[in-house]
Design an enzyme around this catalytic site. Structure first.
Site, PDB file in Angstrom:
ATOM      1  N   CYS A  51       0.815  -1.232   0.000  1.00 32.36           N
ATOM      2  CA  CYS A  51       0.000   0.000   0.000  1.00 32.36           C
ATOM      3  C   CYS A  51       0.842   1.272   0.000  1.00 32.36           C
ATOM      4  O   CYS A  51       0.312   2.364  -0.195  1.00 32.36           O
ATOM      5  CB  CYS A  51      -0.939  -0.007   1.196  1.00 32.36           C
ATOM      6  SG  CYS A  51      -1.834  -1.553   1.332  1.00 32.36           S
TER       7      CYS A  51
ATOM      8  N   HIS B 106      -3.648   6.978   2.090  1.00 33.74           N
ATOM      9  CA  HIS B 106      -4.073   5.655   1.642  1.00 33.74           C
ATOM     10  C   HIS B 106      -5.467   5.371   2.198  1.00 33.74           C
ATOM     11  O   HIS B 106      -5.748   5.638   3.371  1.00 33.74           O
ATOM     12  CB  HIS B 106      -3.067   4.605   2.118  1.00 33.74           C
ATOM     13  CG  HIS B 106      -3.530   3.204   1.906  1.00 33.74           C
ATOM     14  ND1 HIS B 106      -4.020   2.764   0.700  1.00 33.74           N
ATOM     15  CD2 HIS B 106      -3.606   2.135   2.757  1.00 33.74           C
ATOM     16  CE1 HIS B 106      -4.356   1.489   0.801  1.00 33.74           C
ATOM     17  NE2 HIS B 106      -4.125   1.088   2.041  1.00 33.74           N
TER      18      HIS B 106
ATOM     19  N   ASN C  15     -10.368  -0.318  -0.685  1.00 31.37           N
ATOM     20  CA  ASN C  15      -8.911  -0.208  -0.509  1.00 31.37           C
ATOM     21  C   ASN C  15      -8.232  -0.785  -1.757  1.00 31.37           C
ATOM     22  O   ASN C  15      -8.387  -1.967  -2.046  1.00 31.37           O
ATOM     23  CB  ASN C  15      -8.531  -0.990   0.757  1.00 31.37           C
ATOM     24  CG  ASN C  15      -7.044  -1.022   1.029  1.00 31.37           C
ATOM     25  OD1 ASN C  15      -6.233  -0.699   0.171  1.00 31.37           O
ATOM     26  ND2 ASN C  15      -6.677  -1.433   2.230  1.00 31.37           N
TER      27      ASN C  15
END
Ligand code: UT7
Length: 321
Positions: A111, A248, A278
């Protein structure tokens, strides 16, 4: 010499899957997913590939930046879901967009992938070796999810985001911080590789994403505000000087917790996870592109970015738009 983001682009797959759609195929509910995470729907790939979405996002970023593929010296894709082990996604993007003389490679920082790519590009642009880079975060996470594990598969989506960055004497990227905690890295893992070595007896069964959500959550709400605070100070600013925090997109509660720890209004934390879920390395560049196209970003604004997750990895940056 500084590094400035001069254009952004993104690409989401055509298929939208809502929380109610998921509730038809597993024991979950819109109520649980939306209250625990803020996610309402996500885009999942059918025919779309990581490289194809990356090239689409790259094309839009180059158009937004007013550059052509011939201007691109360097392509870095942050991804954990490249379509092949080799060639790298970045090499496929180079071919798809026709960036003939660019050097291209992937990095795996989960990520934080887009943020690490930004920092690598920055380091190279500083040296004067390259002038213009294309950095991309792209994932088709749907292919590495355990679709029988409701605690992970409802969280993630597919897509790609890209930015064109260019060496700029007037600055742009003011400061950054990045780090890794490999000792705790297994709290978010995905083996997902079979071993074809005839000398090694291993199961051919692929293992998919596993996450200790609460451990990752605790990591995020402590490490991310600490990293952001450090980066803002290194830029010679106070957190109050930052116009937007583009983080994020893992969980709305993480964004709220970071805002609270930094004593900053939640309104400064734009959200895309409600409609994207996500998307690991793609989250930050997709959010940035949405902000850019909505006209939120004005020249001179101070924007803080942060990525965090698998590895464990984290990275933050403060830039002047
Ligand atoms: O991108 C990488 C970074 N990732 C992150 O930052 C993720 C960080 N972690 C999180 O966002 C949260 O920990 C989660 C959203 C993953 C989970 O939220 P939680 O509040 O920590 O829930 P939990 O794991 O403690 O589960 C609570 C309950 C459990 O049931 P019991 O044991 O209390 O009866 C789970 O079985 O919720 C249940 N549950 C679900 N119920 C309905 C777990 N997943 C689901 C689901 N639908 N999809």
């Amino acid at each position: 010499m500084g590094t400035r983001i001069i254009g952004t682009g993104s690409c989401l797959p055509g298929t939208v899957v809502t929380n109610d759609d998921l509730a038809k195929i597993m024991d979950t509910s819109d109520e649980w997913i939306s209250t625990r995470t803020g996610i309402r729907e996500r885009h999942l790939a059918k025919e779309e590939t990581t490289a194809g979405m990356s090239a689409e996002a790259a094309g839009r970023a180059m158009e937004n930046a007013g550059v052509t593929a011939q201007d691109i010296d360097l392509i870095i894709v942050g991804t954990v879901t490249a379509d092949n082990v080799t060639p790298a996604c970045a090499c496929e993007v180079q071919a798809l967009i026709g960036a003939d003389h660019a050097v291209a490679f992937d990095i795996n920082a989960a990520c934080s992938g887009f943020m690490f790519a930004l920092h690598i590009a920055h380091a190279w642009l500083q040296t004067g070796v390259y002038r213009t880079a294309l950095i991309i975060g792209a994932e088709t996470l749907s292919k590495i999810m355990d679709w029988s594990d409701r605690s992970t598969c409802v969280l993630f989506g597919d897509g790609a985001g890209a930015a064109v960055v260019r060496a700029d004497e007037r600055g742009g990227l003011l400061a950054f911080d990045q780090g890794t905690d490999g000792v705790r890295g297994r709290v978010l893992s995905c083996p997902n590789r079979s071993n074809n070595n005839p000398l090694v007896r291993t199961s051919k069964e692929l293992q998919y994403v596993h996450m200790d959500g609460q451990e990752v959550y605790k990591f995020a709400v402590t490490q991310v505000p600490a990293s952001l605070q450090k980066t803002v100070e290194a830029a010679g600013l106070n957190v109050g000087d930052i116009d937007y925090f583009a983080l994020h997109q893992a969980n709305i509660r993480i964004l709220q917790a970071v805002a609270k720890r930094l004593k900053v209004s939640e309104e400064k934390f734009p959200v895309s996870l409600d409609h994207c879920g996500n998307i690991s390395a793609a989250s930050v560049p997709i959010l940035l592109d949405e902000m850019n196209r909505q006209g939120l970003l004005k020249p001179g604004m101070k924007v803080a970015l942060a990525g965090f997750g698998g590895g464990l990895t984290w990275a933050s940056a403060v830039l002047e738009w």
